[in-house]
Scaffold this motif. Structure first.
Motif, PDB file in Angstrom:
ATOM      1  N   GLY A   1     -25.148  14.941  10.945  1.00  0.00           N
ATOM      2  CA  GLY A   1     -25.267  14.146  12.167  1.00  0.00           C
ATOM      3  C   GLY A   1     -26.630  14.291  12.826  1.00  0.00           C
ATOM      4  O   GLY A   1     -27.215  13.314  13.298  1.00  0.00           O
ATOM      5  N   GLU A   2     -27.157  15.502  12.844  1.00  0.00           N
ATOM      6  CA  GLU A   2     -28.486  15.723  13.422  1.00  0.00           C
ATOM      7  C   GLU A   2     -29.554  14.964  12.643  1.00  0.00           C
ATOM      8  O   GLU A   2     -30.465  14.377  13.232  1.00  0.00           O
ATOM      9  CB  GLU A   2     -28.805  17.217  13.437  1.00  0.00           C
ATOM     10  CG  GLU A   2     -27.999  17.999  14.442  1.00  0.00           C
ATOM     11  CD  GLU A   2     -28.220  19.499  14.331  1.00  0.00           C
ATOM     12  OE1 GLU A   2     -29.144  19.937  13.616  1.00  0.00           O
ATOM     13  OE2 GLU A   2     -27.450  20.242  14.972  1.00  0.00           O
ATOM     14  N   LEU A   3     -29.426  14.970  11.333  1.00  0.00           N
ATOM     15  CA  LEU A   3     -30.380  14.230  10.515  1.00  0.00           C
ATOM     16  C   LEU A   3     -30.241  12.729  10.747  1.00  0.00           C
ATOM     17  O   LEU A   3     -31.237  12.007  10.852  1.00  0.00           O
ATOM     18  CB  LEU A   3     -30.190  14.567   9.032  1.00  0.00           C
ATOM     19  CG  LEU A   3     -31.177  13.951   8.056  1.00  0.00           C
ATOM     20  CD1 LEU A   3     -32.618  14.305   8.421  1.00  0.00           C
ATOM     21  CD2 LEU A   3     -30.864  14.410   6.640  1.00  0.00           C
ATOM     22  N   LEU A   4     -29.006  12.262  10.867  1.00  0.00           N
ATOM     23  CA  LEU A   4     -28.786  10.837  11.144  1.00  0.00           C
ATOM     24  C   LEU A   4     -29.435  10.428  12.465  1.00  0.00           C
ATOM     25  O   LEU A   4     -30.035   9.364  12.563  1.00  0.00           O
ATOM     26  CB  LEU A   4     -27.290  10.527  11.200  1.00  0.00           C
ATOM     27  CG  LEU A   4     -26.532  10.570   9.888  1.00  0.00           C
ATOM     28  CD1 LEU A   4     -25.039  10.367  10.131  1.00  0.00           C
ATOM     29  CD2 LEU A   4     -27.056   9.541   8.912  1.00  0.00           C
ATOM     30  N   GLU A   5     -29.314  11.282  13.469  1.00  0.00           N
ATOM     31  CA  GLU A   5     -29.917  10.979  14.768  1.00  0.00           C
ATOM     32  C   GLU A   5     -31.435  10.837  14.667  1.00  0.00           C
ATOM     33  O   GLU A   5     -32.033  10.000  15.343  1.00  0.00           O
ATOM     34  CB  GLU A   5     -29.570  12.085  15.777  1.00  0.00           C
ATOM     35  CG  GLU A   5     -28.120  12.106  16.178  1.00  0.00           C
ATOM     36  CD  GLU A   5     -27.727  13.383  16.901  1.00  0.00           C
ATOM     37  OE1 GLU A   5     -28.615  14.182  17.277  1.00  0.00           O
ATOM     38  OE2 GLU A   5     -26.519  13.589  17.081  1.00  0.00           O
ATOM     39  N   ARG A   6     -32.043  11.659  13.847  1.00  0.00           N
ATOM     40  CA  ARG A   6     -33.508  11.588  13.695  1.00  0.00           C
ATOM     41  C   ARG A   6     -33.938  10.364  12.885  1.00  0.00           C
ATOM     42  O   ARG A   6     -35.054   9.886  13.050  1.00  0.00           O
ATOM     43  CB  ARG A   6     -34.021  12.862  13.021  1.00  0.00           C
ATOM     44  CG  ARG A   6     -33.933  14.092  13.888  1.00  0.00           C
ATOM     45  CD  ARG A   6     -34.720  15.270  13.335  1.00  0.00           C
ATOM     46  NE  ARG A   6     -34.337  15.661  11.990  1.00  0.00           N
ATOM     47  CZ  ARG A   6     -33.369  16.535  11.689  1.00  0.00           C
ATOM     48  NH1 ARG A   6     -32.681  17.100  12.661  1.00  0.00           N
ATOM     49  NH2 ARG A   6     -33.105  16.858  10.452  1.00  0.00           N
ATOM     50  N   ARG A   7     -33.060   9.885  11.999  1.00  0.00           N
ATOM     51  CA  ARG A   7     -33.467   8.830  11.068  1.00  0.00           C
ATOM     52  C   ARG A   7     -32.942   7.446  11.412  1.00  0.00           C
ATOM     53  O   ARG A   7     -33.427   6.463  10.878  1.00  0.00           O
ATOM     54  CB  ARG A   7     -33.016   9.198   9.651  1.00  0.00           C
ATOM     55  CG  ARG A   7     -33.592  10.505   9.126  1.00  0.00           C
ATOM     56  CD  ARG A   7     -35.126  10.551   9.163  1.00  0.00           C
ATOM     57  NE  ARG A   7     -35.773   9.505   8.429  1.00  0.00           N
ATOM     58  CZ  ARG A   7     -36.055   9.535   7.136  1.00  0.00           C
ATOM     59  NH1 ARG A   7     -35.767  10.582   6.428  1.00  0.00           N
ATOM     60  NH2 ARG A   7     -36.649   8.516   6.563  1.00  0.00           N
TER      61      ARG A   7
ATOM     62  N   GLU B   1     -32.342   4.515  14.124  1.00  0.00           N
ATOM     63  CA  GLU B   1     -32.815   4.069  15.438  1.00  0.00           C
ATOM     64  C   GLU B   1     -31.688   3.788  16.418  1.00  0.00           C
ATOM     65  O   GLU B   1     -31.884   3.848  17.631  1.00  0.00           O
ATOM     66  CB  GLU B   1     -33.690   2.821  15.278  1.00  0.00           C
ATOM     67  CG  GLU B   1     -32.977   1.654  14.634  1.00  0.00           C
ATOM     68  CD  GLU B   1     -33.906   0.549  14.193  1.00  0.00           C
ATOM     69  OE1 GLU B   1     -33.458  -0.612  14.218  1.00  0.00           O
ATOM     70  OE2 GLU B   1     -35.056   0.820  13.817  1.00  0.00           O
ATOM     71  N   ALA B   2     -30.481   3.502  15.933  1.00  0.00           N
ATOM     72  CA  ALA B   2     -29.374   3.156  16.813  1.00  0.00           C
ATOM     73  C   ALA B   2     -28.650   4.385  17.377  1.00  0.00           C
ATOM     74  O   ALA B   2     -27.810   4.247  18.256  1.00  0.00           O
ATOM     75  CB  ALA B   2     -28.368   2.278  16.072  1.00  0.00           C
ATOM     76  N   LEU B   3     -28.976   5.556  16.878  1.00  0.00           N
ATOM     77  CA  LEU B   3     -28.265   6.769  17.316  1.00  0.00           C
ATOM     78  C   LEU B   3     -29.139   7.622  18.229  1.00  0.00           C
ATOM     79  O   LEU B   3     -30.278   7.925  17.909  1.00  0.00           O
ATOM     80  CB  LEU B   3     -27.863   7.616  16.090  1.00  0.00           C
ATOM     81  CG  LEU B   3     -26.880   6.979  15.128  1.00  0.00           C
ATOM     82  CD1 LEU B   3     -26.664   7.873  13.923  1.00  0.00           C
ATOM     83  CD2 LEU B   3     -25.563   6.671  15.825  1.00  0.00           C
ATOM     84  N   GLY B   4     -28.562   7.985  19.361  1.00  0.00           N
ATOM     85  CA  GLY B   4     -29.244   8.888  20.275  1.00  0.00           C
ATOM     86  C   GLY B   4     -28.763  10.304  20.073  1.00  0.00           C
ATOM     87  O   GLY B   4     -27.891  10.575  19.248  1.00  0.00           O
ATOM     88  N   PRO B   5     -29.292  11.242  20.852  1.00  0.00           N
ATOM     89  CA  PRO B   5     -28.878  12.638  20.748  1.00  0.00           C
ATOM     90  C   PRO B   5     -27.365  12.789  20.933  1.00  0.00           C
ATOM     91  O   PRO B   5     -26.781  12.205  21.845  1.00  0.00           O
ATOM     92  CB  PRO B   5     -29.639  13.338  21.876  1.00  0.00           C
ATOM     93  CG  PRO B   5     -30.828  12.455  22.113  1.00  0.00           C
ATOM     94  CD  PRO B   5     -30.351  11.049  21.844  1.00  0.00           C
ATOM     95  N   GLY B   6     -26.734  13.537  20.026  1.00  0.00           N
ATOM     96  CA  GLY B   6     -25.316  13.770  20.094  1.00  0.00           C
ATOM     97  C   GLY B   6     -24.443  12.667  19.527  1.00  0.00           C
ATOM     98  O   GLY B   6     -23.223  12.773  19.524  1.00  0.00           O
ATOM     99  N   GLU B   7     -25.066  11.593  19.046  1.00  0.00           N
ATOM    100  CA  GLU B   7     -24.283  10.461  18.536  1.00  0.00           C
ATOM    101  C   GLU B   7     -24.193  10.453  17.005  1.00  0.00           C
ATOM    102  O   GLU B   7     -23.527   9.597  16.437  1.00  0.00           O
ATOM    103  CB  GLU B   7     -24.899   9.142  19.005  1.00  0.00           C
ATOM    104  CG  GLU B   7     -24.803   8.934  20.489  1.00  0.00           C
ATOM    105  CD  GLU B   7     -25.452   7.634  20.946  1.00  0.00           C
ATOM    106  OE1 GLU B   7     -26.345   7.112  20.239  1.00  0.00           O
ATOM    107  OE2 GLU B   7     -25.053   7.141  21.999  1.00  0.00           O
ATOM    108  N   GLY B   8     -24.859  11.378  16.352  1.00  0.00           N
ATOM    109  CA  GLY B   8     -24.859  11.412  14.895  1.00  0.00           C
ATOM    110  C   GLY B   8     -23.556  11.887  14.340  1.00  0.00           C
ATOM    111  O   GLY B   8     -23.134  11.621  13.261  1.00  0.00           O
TER     112      GLY B   8
END
Length: 158
Positions: free
Chosen positions: A143-149, A151-158
């Motif tokens: 999830g943390e990696l998804l948040e960094r990669r 654009e539609a995901l903000g912090p905690g949304e991964g």
């Protein structure tokens, strides 16, 4: 089939665990879950049934170990794909990446639908908790990696 000697060294025990998991993966791939037995896994591994029980107390605990390892491989594949993808993915590109990695993973897609009933029977609380904690750790890291990669995901949304 030659009789296998007792695994005494840690490296031998790790190899034995891998043999049992390979045999179990074969069994679950070719046999409905309810029909898989520890005796069948032992036969496929070339071991005595009692040896399999030394490593896994129940078929369900063996199954959960297979799921843990299959999920770890899938999470690693997702992470590698994300690292090789564009710096920031849109939702459609992310969905395509996740679908591609899942559809290429036949073992995981066969095991996951069976997971819920297995978590409800014939395993002890500690094993269920350990499984859920491991899954939570793997999911959080992905999830943390998804948040960094993405654009539609903000912090905690991964």
């Amino acid at each position: 089939m030659p009789v296998k000697k007792r695994a005494r060294a840690e490296a031998d025990k790790q190899q034995r665990r891998a043999e049992i998991l390979r045999a179990a993966a074969e069994a679950f791939a070719h046999t409905p879950y309810a029909a898989v037995t520890m005796a069948e896994v032992a036969r496929r591994a070339g071991l005595a049934k009692g040896t399999v029980y030394l490593y896994h107390a129940t078929k369900e605990s063996l199954f959960l170990q297979l799921v843990i390892e299959a999920l770890a491989r899938w999470f690693a594949e997702v992470e590698a794909a994300l690292r090789g993808a564009a710096p920031r993915l849109g939702p459609d590109e992310l969905a395509a990446l996740l679908v591609a990695t899942l559809t290429s993973n036949g073992e995981l897609t066969r095991l996951l639908p069976l997971l819920h009933p297995v978590l409800e029977e014939n395993i002890d609380e500690a094993l269920a908790l350990a499984f859920k904690q491991r899954l939570g750790e793997q999911t959080a890291a992905a999830g943390e990696l998804l948040e960094r990669r993405c654009e539609a995901l903000g912090p905690g949304e991964g």
